[in-house]
Design an enzyme around this catalytic site. Structure first.
Site, short mmCIF file in Angstrom:
data_model
loop_
_atom_site.label_atom_id
_atom_site.label_comp_id
_atom_site.label_asym_id
_atom_site.label_seq_id
_atom_site.Cartn_x
_atom_site.Cartn_y
_atom_site.Cartn_z
N TYR A 15 1.22 -1.12 0.07
CA TYR A 15 0.08 -0.05 0.03
C TYR A 15 0.95 1.31 0.14
O TYR A 15 0.51 2.12 -0.03
CB TYR A 15 -0.94 -0.06 1.28
CG TYR A 15 -1.78 -0.95 0.81
CD1 TYR A 15 -3.40 -0.12 0.18
CD2 TYR A 15 -2.28 -1.98 1.85
CE1 TYR A 15 -4.35 -1.69 -0.14
CE2 TYR A 15 -3.43 -2.50 1.19
CZ TYR A 15 -4.28 -2.38 0.84
OH TYR A 15 -5.30 -3.36 -0.01
N TYR A 142 -14.48 -4.82 3.35
CA TYR A 142 -13.07 -4.76 3.39
C TYR A 142 -13.17 -6.24 3.29
O TYR A 142 -13.43 -6.27 4.98
CB TYR A 142 -11.82 -4.06 3.47
CG TYR A 142 -10.39 -4.64 3.38
CD1 TYR A 142 -10.11 -4.22 2.16
CD2 TYR A 142 -10.02 -5.26 4.55
CE1 TYR A 142 -8.96 -5.53 2.29
CE2 TYR A 142 -8.65 -5.92 4.53
CZ TYR A 142 -7.89 -5.30 2.92
OH TYR A 142 -7.08 -6.02 2.63
N ASP A 234 -16.77 -12.20 9.59
CA ASP A 234 -15.42 -11.85 9.52
C ASP A 234 -15.48 -11.37 10.38
O ASP A 234 -15.48 -10.05 10.44
CB ASP A 234 -15.77 -10.74 7.59
CG ASP A 234 -14.09 -10.69 7.67
OD1 ASP A 234 -13.48 -11.25 8.40
OD2 ASP A 234 -13.17 -10.15 6.81
N LYS A 263 -6.13 -11.04 12.65
CA LYS A 263 -5.26 -10.06 13.39
C LYS A 263 -5.06 -9.90 14.66
O LYS A 263 -3.88 -10.37 15.30
CB LYS A 263 -6.42 -8.68 13.05
CG LYS A 263 -6.59 -8.32 11.40
CD LYS A 263 -6.76 -6.87 11.40
CE LYS A 263 -6.02 -5.97 10.38
NZ LYS A 263 -7.61 -6.56 8.87
C1 LIG Z 1 -7.40 -6.93 7.99
C2 LIG Z 1 -8.45 -7.63 7.14
C3 LIG Z 1 -8.34 -8.99 6.37
C4 LIG Z 1 -7.41 -9.19 5.67
O1 LIG Z 1 -6.31 -10.04 6.47
P1 LIG Z 1 -4.94 -9.77 6.18
O2 LIG Z 1 -4.77 -10.89 7.56
O3 LIG Z 1 -4.43 -8.45 6.19
O4 LIG Z 1 -5.21 -10.65 5.08
C5 LIG Z 1 -9.66 -9.67 6.53
N1 LIG Z 1 -10.89 -8.47 6.55
C6 LIG Z 1 -11.18 -7.57 7.30
C7 LIG Z 1 -12.31 -7.35 8.02
C8 LIG Z 1 -10.09 -7.49 8.10
O5 LIG Z 1 -10.03 -6.25 8.61
#
Ligand SMILES: *Cc1c(COP(=O)(O)O)cnc(C)c1O
Length: 421
Positions: A15, A142, A234, A263
């Protein structure tokens, strides 16, 4: 040569427009909410290092557990073999997430956790001989940067170059009192093709920290279940305390069929992804027919060291002090949000738990690429704070160990920026 100078000769950053970006800051160590550069300057990590860190940097408990695991078993192929950290992590994770979740599938980041979730849903219908191949997602969603995750994310500047190759997705508005019935009608009209609905519960992170109410998400989940459409929460960003409760889904009355985590899972220490699902979904892959197998895996699936980091992070997560810190940050944010509401430089302030988002009043310039964003970023960096605005949205989501003094300094600096910029 500094780290930064050596970096520029050999590294291509994510990025980052390498021609125009400021040189990267070399970081040599971290402690608590602080990251230190080569000169020993502290940067307060107000965004938890891309939203992953929850207990502070280089936490001694996680470090000790990781070191211990490294000396016992660093890695083993996860097909045909298993190991103690993976089993224990699955057991403990299933103990704290919604209780309809019964099986844990490991991968190694958030995007892959999403890929697995999507594949589970699509192949469920394939295995059952059905024809459901379409997916519902939110506008501005996202879900990651791999192709499947990109396809279920908003079409934007990030995806322009790949747009023709992304599969079609039905994008719906965020639910509210006014549109909830329309959204249900929209979903019902497409039910025969729809495999699943994927969403970021309560807050669309990268889309600009857009927040919506749990009650309407509950309605959408119930409606999808009525129409036999699977729901995927998610929780890659929202998991592990971010929203004030352990998981964003804890704000709901109804449970999703599939959940994705990454995360905060390892406390932000190592890359690890998890996709969990119900018994019902898992059962659709059980067969004498080998073609019904979930054909997905990564070299580093369930890496023992990453699982050990996640277990150590969970030790800390369930300590009462963590919940207290989450509440302390939530209340502190709330007071600051009230103060900001009166401010003429602020368009809106939004908060969900430990996440505070401040939308800067800009007139017309609001894109991700606006100069305001870069100006703000540099302003905070010079002040020793890492804040990474999404366009004109400045957001704070700190590690839970951040001190009140550090929080106050961030708030004061934001007020100063509002006055100056
Ligand atoms: C960051 C994020 C992802 C992607 O995770 P990465 O480990 O960066 O591939 C997927 N979904 C959400 C909601 C996110 O914030």
């Amino acid at each position: 040569m500094t780290l930064s100078e050596r970096d520029l000769k050999v590294i291509w950053h994510p990025y980052t427009q390498m021609q125009t970006a400021a040189p990267p800051v070399g970081i040599v160590r971290g402690e608590g909410a602080c990251l230190y550069d080569e000169e020993g300057k502290c940067y307060i990590d107000a965004i938890s290092s891309w939203w992953v860190n929850i207990h502070g940097h280089a936490h001694p408990h996680i470090a000790a557990k990781v070191a211990e695991q490294l000396q016992k078993l660093e890695h083993v192929i996860f097909a045909g073999f298993t190991h103690q950290p993976a089993v224990e992590l699955a057991e403990r994770l299933l103990g704290i997430i919604p209780n309809n979740q019964r099986k844990v599938f490991y991968s190694d980041n958030g995007s892959t956790a999403v890929e697995v979730a999507i594949k589970m849903c699509l192949q469920y219908w394939y295995n059952r001989g059905g024809q459901r191949t379409k997916i519902i997602a939110f506008k501005n969603a996202y879900h990651g940067d791999t192709f499947g995750a990109m396809a279920v994310s908003a079409r934007s500047a990030f995806t322009n170059a790949f747009e023709k190759l992304l599969f079609d997705v039905e994008f719906i508005e965020l639910p509210d009192q006014d549109n909830i019935e329309d959204l249900k009608t929209q979903i019902t009209a497409l039910k025969n093709e729809m495999a699943c609905f994927i969403f970021e519960p309560l807050i669309l992170g990268s889309g600009g920290m857009l927040m919506y109410e749990a009650a309407y998400l509950d309605e959408l989940i119930v409606h999808c279940h009525t129409e036999n459409i699977f729901t995927i929460a998610d929780e890659v960003f929202t998991g592990f305390g971010r929203t004030g409760k352990a998981f964003a889904c804890d704000h709901l009355k109804h449970q999703p069929d599939i959940m994705c985590f990454s995360k905060g899972l390892t406390g932000g220490t190592m890359a690890l992804g998890v996709t969990t699902c119900t018994q019902h979904i898992y059962d659709a892959f059980l067969s004498d027919d080998r073609l019904k197998t979930l054909f997905h895996g990564h070299s580093f699936t369930a890496n023992p060291v990453a699982c050990a980091a996640a277990l150590a992070s969970m030790d800390l997560f369930v300590e009462p002090s963590t919940a207290q810190n989450i509440q302390r940050i939530t209340e502190s944010h709330r007071r600051f949000a009230l103060q900001l509401q009166e401010h003429q430089g602020v368009k809106t302030v939004r908060q969900t738990g430990t996440i505070l988002a401040i939308e800067w009043e800009t007139g017309s310039q609001t894109s991700y690429f606006s100069n305001l964003r870069d100006t703000l970023y540099q302003y905070f960096l010079n002040a020793g704070i890492i804040l990474r605005p999404l366009g004109n949205v400045v957001y704070i989501l700190p590690p839970y160990c951040i001190t009140n003094e550090q929080l106050d300094y961030i708030y004061r600096t934001i007020l100063q920026a509002l006055k100056t910029l």
